[in-house]
Scaffold this active site. Structure first.
Site, PDB file in Angstrom:
ATOM      1  N   ASN A   1      -2.993   3.143   9.635  1.00  0.00           N
ATOM      2  CA  ASN A   1      -2.167   2.277   8.791  1.00  0.00           C
ATOM      3  C   ASN A   1      -1.439   3.185   7.809  1.00  0.00           C
ATOM      4  O   ASN A   1      -2.034   3.692   6.868  1.00  0.00           O
ATOM      5  CB  ASN A   1      -3.058   1.259   8.055  1.00  0.00           C
TER       6      ASN A   1
ATOM      7  N   LYS B   1       0.785   2.460   5.652  1.00  0.00           N
ATOM      8  CA  LYS B   1       1.176   1.849   4.369  1.00  0.00           C
ATOM      9  C   LYS B   1       2.627   2.235   4.058  1.00  0.00           C
ATOM     10  O   LYS B   1       3.450   2.266   4.981  1.00  0.00           O
ATOM     11  CB  LYS B   1       0.178   2.252   3.272  1.00  0.00           C
TER      12      LYS B   1
ATOM     13  N   HIS C   1      -4.338  -7.575   4.920  1.00  0.00           N
ATOM     14  CA  HIS C   1      -4.851  -6.346   4.305  1.00  0.00           C
ATOM     15  C   HIS C   1      -5.144  -6.603   2.823  1.00  0.00           C
ATOM     16  O   HIS C   1      -4.445  -7.380   2.175  1.00  0.00           O
ATOM     17  CB  HIS C   1      -3.835  -5.218   4.467  1.00  0.00           C
TER      18      HIS C   1
ATOM     19  N   GLU D   1      -4.527  -4.953   0.268  1.00  0.00           N
ATOM     20  CA  GLU D   1      -3.390  -4.705  -0.634  1.00  0.00           C
ATOM     21  C   GLU D   1      -2.432  -5.896  -0.631  1.00  0.00           C
ATOM     22  O   GLU D   1      -1.838  -6.236  -1.661  1.00  0.00           O
ATOM     23  CB  GLU D   1      -2.686  -3.393  -0.224  1.00  0.00           C
TER      24      GLU D   1
ATOM     25  N   GLU E   1     -12.869  -4.110   6.074  1.00  0.00           N
ATOM     26  CA  GLU E   1     -12.456  -3.120   5.091  1.00  0.00           C
ATOM     27  C   GLU E   1     -13.003  -3.515   3.717  1.00  0.00           C
ATOM     28  O   GLU E   1     -12.382  -4.308   3.008  1.00  0.00           O
ATOM     29  CB  GLU E   1     -10.929  -3.024   5.013  1.00  0.00           C
TER      30      GLU E   1
ATOM     31  N   GLY F   1      -9.253   3.833  -0.102  1.00  0.00           N
ATOM     32  CA  GLY F   1      -8.560   4.808  -0.934  1.00  0.00           C
ATOM     33  C   GLY F   1      -9.398   5.369  -2.062  1.00  0.00           C
ATOM     34  O   GLY F   1      -8.876   5.887  -3.037  1.00  0.00           O
TER      35      GLY F   1
ATOM     36  N   SER G   1     -11.590   4.792   3.584  1.00  0.00           N
ATOM     37  CA  SER G   1     -11.909   6.214   3.419  1.00  0.00           C
ATOM     38  C   SER G   1     -12.516   6.849   4.674  1.00  0.00           C
ATOM     39  O   SER G   1     -13.460   7.636   4.591  1.00  0.00           O
ATOM     40  CB  SER G   1     -12.826   6.420   2.202  1.00  0.00           C
TER      41      SER G   1
END
Ligand code: 13P
Length: 262
Positions: A14, A16, A99, A101, A171, A177, A217
């Protein structure tokens, strides 16, 4: 008993909001050469502007190109949004939906994610549905309750046949991250729970075929241990998928494992 899984290993990067058109084409061209003999299924979820260039570079290679979001309407007055038809036209075969985010920065809730999932599955895109608990939910023992709610609401009215085109990415928000990768044991427990939830609603055969990816991660150093867990069928890789060498190392992690006893 050690046996090769009946489920393929599926590794998706991904990207991003990173890279340019030229960078994406060069990356995919190099990656295509590396994965030409791989039995692992590989995908890249790229920014919209790069879908066509990446798909052109991936033609004939075993790399699927996808998007990171989609709108839930077929077409219409939705300034700045993009439809499934447009994504497919550009060369995408799958889309990431829900996701964290998108959920946290752009306020997408389970009901909206459900509309997007149904639209994408109806319109012939493979869907990678992301679910996962926050740090606070993790620390207060709410992980299973959160996963149950997300699965119930995001997959409402999704039929058994459509589940075949679905991948679930677990996730945990606290692992994205942060370099705080979930331990293989923690991830496996959540994956096992997710597979059982799917079995309850869509039956055991469908649940046994379902690909469940871990994301958060993932690095070359921890990928093999995660993939060795019986219910971890693949990885959704953020930062490490931007670096060709790191992403290739993750793809090359060999996986031999037994099926989970559900
Ligand atoms: P990182 O691998 O950078 O933690 O990102 C994970 C992710 O969000 C993939 O979708």
């Amino acid at each position: 008993v050690i046996a090769e899984s009946v489920r393929p290993t599926v590794i998706i990067g991904n990207w991003k909001m990173h890279k340019t058109i030229a960078e994406s084409a060069a990356f995919v061209t190099s990656l295509a050469f590396v994965v030409r003999h791989s039995s692992t299924q590989v995908g890249l979820a790229v920014p919209y502007t790069m879908i066509t260039a990446a798909a052109d570079a991936a033609r004939g290679a075993l790399i699927a190109i996808g998007a990171q979001n989609v709108f839930d309407a077929e077409e219409g007055p939705y300034t700045g949004e993009i439809s499934c038809r447009m994504l497919k036209d550009a060369g995408a075969s799958f889309v990431i939906i829900g996701h964290s985010e998108r959920r946290h920065l752009f306020h997408e809730d389970n009901a909206w994610i459900n509309r997007k999932v149904k639209r994408a599955l109806n319109d012939g895109l493979r869907v990678v549905l992301c679910i996962g608990e926050t740090l606070e939910q993790h620390q207060t023992g709410k992980t299973h309750a959160v996963l149950h709610e997300q699965l119930t609401e995001c997959l409402k009215d999704v039929g058994e046949r459509q589940i075949e085109s679905l991948i679930i990415a677990y996730e945990p928000v606290w692992a994205i991250g942060t370099n705080q990768t979930a331990t293989p044991e923690i991830a496996q427990a959540s994956h096992h729970f997710i597979r059982n939830e799917i079995a309850k609603k869509w039956g055991k055969p469908a649940s046994e075929r379902l690909i469940i990816q871990y994301g958060g991660s993932v690095k070359p150093e921890n990928a093999a241990a995660l993939l060795n867990e019986p219910d971890i069928d693949g990885l959704l890789v953020g930062g490490a998928s931007l670096v060709l060498d790191a992403f290739v190392k993750i793809i090359q992690c060999h996986k031999i494992k037994t099926q989970s006893a559900t």
